[in-house]
Design an enzyme around this catalytic site. Sequence first.
Site, PDB file in Angstrom:
ATOM      1  N   GLN A   1      32.764  30.139  26.844  1.00  0.00           N
ATOM      2  CA  GLN A   1      31.686  30.671  27.697  1.00  0.00           C
ATOM      3  C   GLN A   1      30.295  30.339  27.154  1.00  0.00           C
ATOM      4  O   GLN A   1      29.309  30.433  27.885  1.00  0.00           O
ATOM      5  CB  GLN A   1      31.830  32.192  27.852  1.00  0.00           C
ATOM      6  CG  GLN A   1      33.055  32.582  28.662  1.00  0.00           C
ATOM      7  CD  GLN A   1      33.143  34.082  28.833  1.00  0.00           C
ATOM      8  OE1 GLN A   1      33.646  34.771  27.952  1.00  0.00           O
ATOM      9  NE2 GLN A   1      32.649  34.594  29.941  1.00  0.00           N
TER      10      GLN A   1
ATOM     11  N   GLY B   1      33.777  41.605  26.265  1.00  0.00           N
ATOM     12  CA  GLY B   1      34.463  40.495  25.618  1.00  0.00           C
ATOM     13  C   GLY B   1      33.768  39.188  25.924  1.00  0.00           C
ATOM     14  O   GLY B   1      33.034  39.077  26.921  1.00  0.00           O
TER      15      GLY B   1
ATOM     16  N   HIS C   1      42.389  38.889  29.339  1.00  0.00           N
ATOM     17  CA  HIS C   1      41.269  38.179  29.977  1.00  0.00           C
ATOM     18  C   HIS C   1      40.682  37.147  28.998  1.00  0.00           C
ATOM     19  O   HIS C   1      40.443  35.991  29.376  1.00  0.00           O
ATOM     20  CB  HIS C   1      40.210  39.208  30.406  1.00  0.00           C
ATOM     21  CG  HIS C   1      39.006  38.620  31.065  1.00  0.00           C
ATOM     22  ND1 HIS C   1      38.718  38.810  32.406  1.00  0.00           N
ATOM     23  CD2 HIS C   1      38.000  37.847  30.597  1.00  0.00           C
ATOM     24  CE1 HIS C   1      37.593  38.175  32.703  1.00  0.00           C
ATOM     25  NE2 HIS C   1      37.139  37.593  31.623  1.00  0.00           N
ATOM     26  N   GLU C   2      40.462  37.570  27.743  1.00  0.00           N
ATOM     27  CA  GLU C   2      39.813  36.670  26.773  1.00  0.00           C
ATOM     28  C   GLU C   2      40.748  35.555  26.316  1.00  0.00           C
ATOM     29  O   GLU C   2      40.295  34.441  26.040  1.00  0.00           O
ATOM     30  CB  GLU C   2      39.276  37.458  25.575  1.00  0.00           C
ATOM     31  CG  GLU C   2      38.206  38.497  25.934  1.00  0.00           C
ATOM     32  CD  GLU C   2      37.077  37.953  26.801  1.00  0.00           C
ATOM     33  OE1 GLU C   2      36.715  36.769  26.672  1.00  0.00           O
ATOM     34  OE2 GLU C   2      36.572  38.725  27.647  1.00  0.00           O
TER      35      GLU C   2
ATOM     36  N   HIS D   1      40.754  32.889  28.944  1.00  0.00           N
ATOM     37  CA  HIS D   1      39.594  31.997  28.839  1.00  0.00           C
ATOM     38  C   HIS D   1      39.888  30.805  27.937  1.00  0.00           C
ATOM     39  O   HIS D   1      39.457  29.688  28.212  1.00  0.00           O
ATOM     40  CB  HIS D   1      38.394  32.746  28.238  1.00  0.00           C
ATOM     41  CG  HIS D   1      37.484  33.381  29.254  1.00  0.00           C
ATOM     42  ND1 HIS D   1      36.831  32.654  30.218  1.00  0.00           N
ATOM     43  CD2 HIS D   1      37.099  34.670  29.431  1.00  0.00           C
ATOM     44  CE1 HIS D   1      36.092  33.479  30.957  1.00  0.00           C
ATOM     45  NE2 HIS D   1      36.234  34.715  30.511  1.00  0.00           N
TER      46      HIS D   1
ATOM     47  N   CYS E   1      33.633  39.160  35.011  1.00  0.00           N
ATOM     48  CA  CYS E   1      33.516  38.168  33.943  1.00  0.00           C
ATOM     49  C   CYS E   1      32.050  37.772  33.830  1.00  0.00           C
ATOM     50  O   CYS E   1      31.388  37.580  34.846  1.00  0.00           O
ATOM     51  CB  CYS E   1      34.370  36.947  34.287  1.00  0.00           C
ATOM     52  SG  CYS E   1      34.282  35.653  33.038  1.00  0.00           S
ATOM     53  N   LEU E   2      31.562  37.649  32.598  1.00  0.00           N
ATOM     54  CA  LEU E   2      30.158  37.275  32.396  1.00  0.00           C
ATOM     55  C   LEU E   2      29.872  35.879  32.951  1.00  0.00           C
ATOM     56  O   LEU E   2      28.720  35.564  33.227  1.00  0.00           O
ATOM     57  CB  LEU E   2      29.795  37.339  30.908  1.00  0.00           C
ATOM     58  CG  LEU E   2      29.838  38.742  30.270  1.00  0.00           C
ATOM     59  CD1 LEU E   2      29.580  38.641  28.769  1.00  0.00           C
ATOM     60  CD2 LEU E   2      28.836  39.679  30.931  1.00  0.00           C
TER      61      LEU E   2
HETATM   62 NI    NI Z   1      35.425  36.478  31.243  1.00  0.00          NI
END
Ligand code: NI
Length: 171
Positions: free
Chosen positions: A51, A46, A135-136, A139, A93-94
């Site tokens: 981000q 995701g 999670h997304e 963000h 998380c990226l």
């Molecule tokens: Ni993330």
Amino acid sequence: MVRKILKYGEPVLEQKAEAVIEFDTPELREVIADMWETMYAAKGVGLAAPQIGIAQRISVIDISVGEDETKKIVVINPEIASAEGKQTGEEGCLSIPGFREPVTRANKVAVRARNHRGEPIEFCAEELLARAFQHEIDHLNGILFINHLSTLKRDIIRRKIKKLQKAGEWD
Ligand code: NI
């Protein structure tokens, strides 16, 4: 185009993103295409627009990580309409690479959103997909998975990240 994924410490990651008001535009299509490319290049499940430095309420999710075209989900201005149950599982998380911790979330969620044309869409998700949605959507509200950890765990991670920043290994 693969964009740079911003890392923890960038203010845009901890700010509430703006609702999308113009749909079906070349700009929106380009942002979404870039988000897919960037997410797959990083092998994520995701990605949220903040981000890549875009403070708009857009997230992409693919829990098959590119294996199954039908699993691709784009949500714009998503909201969690209802949530039930609990699940605890490892999350990463990226934007916080190298750190994974167990996070407790709802096991099932119903999500209301818009697609890229502005049409209303709805999803009922459970387990991993429900986790990805939560999670997304977090963000888009400036919330990272480390905000769900105990103060102690979060401080340990923050300290490690500060060291990485000082060493020039976090940008
Ligand atoms: Ni993330």
